[in-house]
Design a protein around this motif. Structure first.
Motif, short mmCIF file in Angstrom:
data_model
loop_
_atom_site.label_atom_id
_atom_site.label_comp_id
_atom_site.label_asym_id
_atom_site.label_seq_id
_atom_site.Cartn_x
_atom_site.Cartn_y
_atom_site.Cartn_z
N ARG A 455 0.84 -1.20 0.00
CA ARG A 455 0.00 0.00 0.00
C ARG A 455 0.87 1.26 0.00
NH1 ARG A 455 -2.02 -1.53 5.68
NH2 ARG A 455 -0.40 -0.59 6.96
N LEU A 456 0.28 2.34 -0.52
CA LEU A 456 1.09 3.53 -0.81
C LEU A 456 1.46 4.30 0.45
CD1 LEU A 456 -0.89 4.80 -3.94
CD2 LEU A 456 1.20 3.44 -3.90
N VAL A 457 0.59 4.27 1.45
CA VAL A 457 0.83 5.08 2.65
C VAL A 457 0.93 4.18 3.87
CG1 VAL A 457 -0.13 6.94 4.08
CG2 VAL A 457 -0.46 6.99 1.60
N ASN A 458 1.89 4.47 4.75
CA ASN A 458 2.10 3.70 5.99
C ASN A 458 2.08 2.19 5.77
OD1 ASN A 458 2.34 5.91 7.60
ND2 ASN A 458 0.15 6.06 8.02
N PRO A 459 2.90 1.70 4.88
CA PRO A 459 2.89 0.25 4.63
C PRO A 459 3.47 -0.53 5.80
CG PRO A 459 4.71 1.27 3.49
CD PRO A 459 3.93 2.40 4.08
N HIS A 460 3.10 -1.80 5.85
CA HIS A 460 3.66 -2.71 6.85
C HIS A 460 5.11 -3.01 6.46
CE1 HIS A 460 3.82 -6.07 9.64
NE2 HIS A 460 4.40 -6.75 8.67
N GLU A 461 5.98 -2.99 7.46
CA GLU A 461 7.40 -3.19 7.17
C GLU A 461 7.75 -4.69 7.18
OE1 GLU A 461 11.52 -2.08 9.40
OE2 GLU A 461 9.79 -0.82 9.84
N VAL A 462 8.48 -5.14 6.20
CA VAL A 462 8.95 -6.54 6.19
C VAL A 462 10.23 -6.60 7.02
CG1 VAL A 462 9.90 -8.38 4.73
CG2 VAL A 462 7.92 -7.07 3.95
N TYR A 463 10.33 -7.60 7.90
CA TYR A 463 11.50 -7.67 8.78
C TYR A 463 12.74 -8.12 8.02
CZ TYR A 463 8.10 -7.16 12.48
OH TYR A 463 7.12 -6.68 13.27
N VAL A 464 13.83 -7.39 8.26
CA VAL A 464 15.14 -7.81 7.76
C VAL A 464 15.99 -8.02 9.00
CG1 VAL A 464 17.14 -7.18 6.38
CG2 VAL A 464 14.85 -6.46 5.65
N ASP A 465 16.22 -9.28 9.32
CA ASP A 465 16.91 -9.59 10.57
C ASP A 465 18.34 -10.03 10.31
OD1 ASP A 465 14.63 -8.94 11.83
OD2 ASP A 465 13.90 -10.98 12.08
N LEU A 466 19.10 -10.09 11.40
CA LEU A 466 20.49 -10.57 11.31
C LEU A 466 20.54 -11.97 11.92
CD1 LEU A 466 22.64 -7.51 12.44
CD2 LEU A 466 21.71 -8.03 10.19
N SER A 467 21.42 -12.81 11.37
CA SER A 467 21.58 -14.13 11.98
C SER A 467 22.24 -13.94 13.34
CB SER A 467 22.44 -15.03 11.10
OG SER A 467 23.79 -14.58 11.14
N ASP A 468 22.08 -14.93 14.20
CA ASP A 468 22.70 -14.92 15.51
C ASP A 468 24.19 -14.62 15.42
OD1 ASP A 468 21.49 -15.26 17.85
OD2 ASP A 468 21.29 -17.44 17.72
N LYS A 469 24.83 -15.35 14.50
CA LYS A 469 26.28 -15.25 14.36
C LYS A 469 26.70 -13.82 13.97
CE LYS A 469 29.50 -18.69 12.60
NZ LYS A 469 29.71 -19.74 11.61
N LEU A 470 25.98 -13.28 13.00
CA LEU A 470 26.31 -11.93 12.53
C LEU A 470 26.02 -10.91 13.62
CD1 LEU A 470 27.22 -10.00 10.37
CD2 LEU A 470 24.96 -10.10 9.33
N TYR A 471 24.91 -11.12 14.30
CA TYR A 471 24.55 -10.18 15.38
C TYR A 471 25.65 -10.16 16.44
CZ TYR A 471 22.19 -7.89 19.17
OH TYR A 471 21.89 -7.01 20.17
N LYS A 472 26.19 -11.37 16.77
CA LYS A 472 27.25 -11.45 17.80
C LYS A 472 28.50 -10.72 17.33
CE LYS A 472 25.78 -15.41 20.45
NZ LYS A 472 25.22 -16.63 19.91
#
Ligand SMILES: Nc1ncnc2c1ncn2[C@@H]1O[C@H](COP(=O)(O)OP(=O)(O)OP(=O)(O)O)[C@@H](O)[C@H]1O
Ligand SMILES: O=P(O)(O)OC[C@H]1O[C@H](OP(=O)(O)OP(=O)(O)O)[C@H](O)[C@@H]1O
Ligand SMILES: O=C(O)c1cccnc1
Length: 488
Positions: A455-472
């Motif tokens: 949708r054009l306004v205030n769309p729902h955000e798709v999660y882009v997460d980090l793997s455990d390993k990368l986060y550490k």
């Protein structure tokens, strides 16, 4: 255009740094990521575009004699470095997300793994190409979304920021979903449909509107779209168009793919009135197209107003992405190879703004799809050598707000690695699909998003997460930096 040598299409500092690396004999292999931080137009996604032009650029990366002469003339570069440039070519690896793919902030759209002199040089050209085409492809996708299945024609060449923006912008617009373009050079270069109607000048060049319409219809009976707003849309334009259509019918000319174009006035009102007139005259299948400073919001509004328009010509606001003129893609160093161990040492760029802190390491991206619906559940940025098993539960967490965790149950998802090899050891190992094939890919890609994200306004955000390993790794680097800062 594809064989053009764009080697000097770079910022001067890339060359001064390159000479610096050369002088200090620092040519370690590094990893650079090209990514963006915020979706255009506050939207929920972007569309990757421009890879084919990046490939051409890399393939033709050579300093010609004239290039070296020019650089010599700047009196900044030493002879040994200039000599090196004469035999320079790209020897590294490039991975990229294919054109037409839906992408999200912080995901590397292109990853360059190469000796630092090479990887540094290519920064500017990669960004200028990706930033432009991804922006226009995304804008086009938004406009196409608003049109709910109606065709969008790209009409922007005359208002684009110059010829390159016009041609490559039209290419990107077709990737984003436009049915064609008025840009003939783009049609020739990329084998995309070129279409069009006529200008007000055509009508004005005849003694009267009827004669202009009639002459046009005689010439192009199979693609007869008459521009009806030059004098008075409802009193003159539409009645004259109907007169010409009627004469065509009486002459036994099969009427197909015919209609009118509105280019001013209240398009909702005009289209409804024009529809009534056309229907009353028995031309129910004549289409009504419209142009006039349109964008996704106006098209959406006109749809809500019940406008009887089924085809749209969009110029200025699309080709310039007027309300969001920059994609904002950046190119950041993510890792440096240890010459002895061959291991990639992760590097991080700090910022007061947590969102701007880079993701370190030699990475890749996995897209997690819901097995049943085929829709995107989330994306996962991880280290390039990490593997995942979709027969096991997966726990992903937001890299900024780490308490936000999601469990994705085993066997309910599928995984796809988004980055694919494009260059290996300097050789191109990837064949780009045609632009129309990329457009088809993009159409399928859009189907992997829920409407809430499109949708054009205030769309729902798709999660882009980090793997455990990368986060550490990222946390440890931040810790280390914090400790070192305290020691100053
Ligand atoms: N029903 C409508 N609802 C919202 N916006 C509309 C509607 N009809 C037209 N518009 C938009 O309003 C603007 C019209 O602007 P304006 O009246 O200045 O120009 P115009 O009607 O195109 O006339 P001209 O071309 O003669 O200047 C355009 O951007 C057009 O797309
Ligand atoms: O409004 P845009 O989205 O930019 O779309 C392109 C515009 O370009 C043309 O107008 P122009 O006045 O240049 O020429 P014309 O005399 O053919 O109308 C066309 O009629 C559209 O109005
Ligand atoms: O073909 C058309 O109708 C057209 C082309 C370019 C710009 N405006 C309209």
């Amino acid at each position: 255009m594809s064989t053009m040598n764009l080697t000097l299409l770079t910022d001067f500092y890339e060359l001064t740094m390159m000479q610096g690396y050369f002088k200090s004999q620092n040519n370690e292999k590094v990893v650079f990521d090209a990514f963006y931080r915020k979706n255009p137009c506050d939207g929920g996604y972007a569309i990757a575009a421009g890879l084919d032009q990046v490939i051409d650029y890399i393939k033709n990366l050579r300093f010609s004699k004239e290039d070296v002469e020019y650089l010599r003339g700047l009196k900044v570069f030493d002879e040994d470095f200039l000599e090196y440039l004469e035999s320079f070519h790209f020897t590294g690896d490039i991975y990229a997300i294919p054109e037409g793919t839906i992408v999200f902030p912080r995901e590397p759209l292109i990853k360059v793994v190469a000796p630092i002199m090479e990887a540094q040089l290519v920064e500017t050209a990669i960004l200028t190409i990706l930033n432009h085409q991804s922006l226009i492809a995304t804008k086009a996708a938004r406009v196409v979304y608003a049109a709910k299945g109606d065709g969008i024609m790209e009409f922007g060449l005359r208002r684009a920021q110059g010829p390159d923006a016009g041609v490559y912008g039209a290419r990107a617009a077709v990737i984003g979903g436009c049915v064609g373009t008025s840009n003939v050079l783009c049609g020739q270069l990329f084998d995309v449909p070129v279409k069009g109607t006529h200008a007000h000048s055509w009508i004005m060049s005849f003694p009267d509107e009827y004669t202009a319409f009639k002459t046009y219809a005689d010439l192009y009976p199979n693609a007869c779209c008459l521009l009806v707003d030059t004098y008075d849309t409802l009193k003159s334009g539409v009645p004259n168009a109907i007169r010409v259509f009627r004469e065509m019918r009486e002459a036994g000319i099969p009427l197909k793919n015919y209609g009118i174009r509105l280019d001013s006035g209240d398009l909702a009102y005009m289209s409804k009135q024009a529809r009534k007139l056309l229907d009353a005259a028995g031309f129910e299948d004549a289409y009504i197209s419209a142009s006039s400073d349109l964008d996704e919001y106006l098209i959406d509004s006109l749809k809500t107003q019940g406008a009887k328009i089924s085809s749209w010509g969009v110029g200025t606001n699309l080709i310039t992405s007027k309300d969001c003129p920059a994609f904002g893609g950046v190119y950041k160093l993510a890792a440096v190879q240890d010459a002895e161990t061959g291991e990639f040492i992760p590097k991080i760029k700090l910022s007061e703004n947590t969102e701007k802190i880079t993701n370190p390491g030699n990475k890749t991206i996995y897209r997690i799809y819901d097995r049943q619906t085929g829709k995107i559940r989330a994306d996962l940025i991880c280290l390039a050598d990490e593997t995942f098993d979709d027969k096991k539960d997966m726990i992903i967490f937001d890299p900024l707000e780490t308490w936000k965790k999601t469990k994705i149950h085993a066997n309910t998802y599928t995984l796809r690695e988004l980055l694919v090899p494009v260059f290996k050891g300097g050789e191109c190992v990837y064949t780009s699909p045609s632009v129309m094939e990329i457009r088809d890919i993009c159409t399928k890609e859009k189907d992997t998003l829920w409407d809430e994200t499109k949708r054009l306004v205030n769309p729902h955000e798709v999660y882009v997460d980090l793997s455990d390993k990368l986060y550490k790794i990222k946390s440890e680097l931040l810790e280390k930096m914090g400790r070192e800062a305290l020691e100053y």
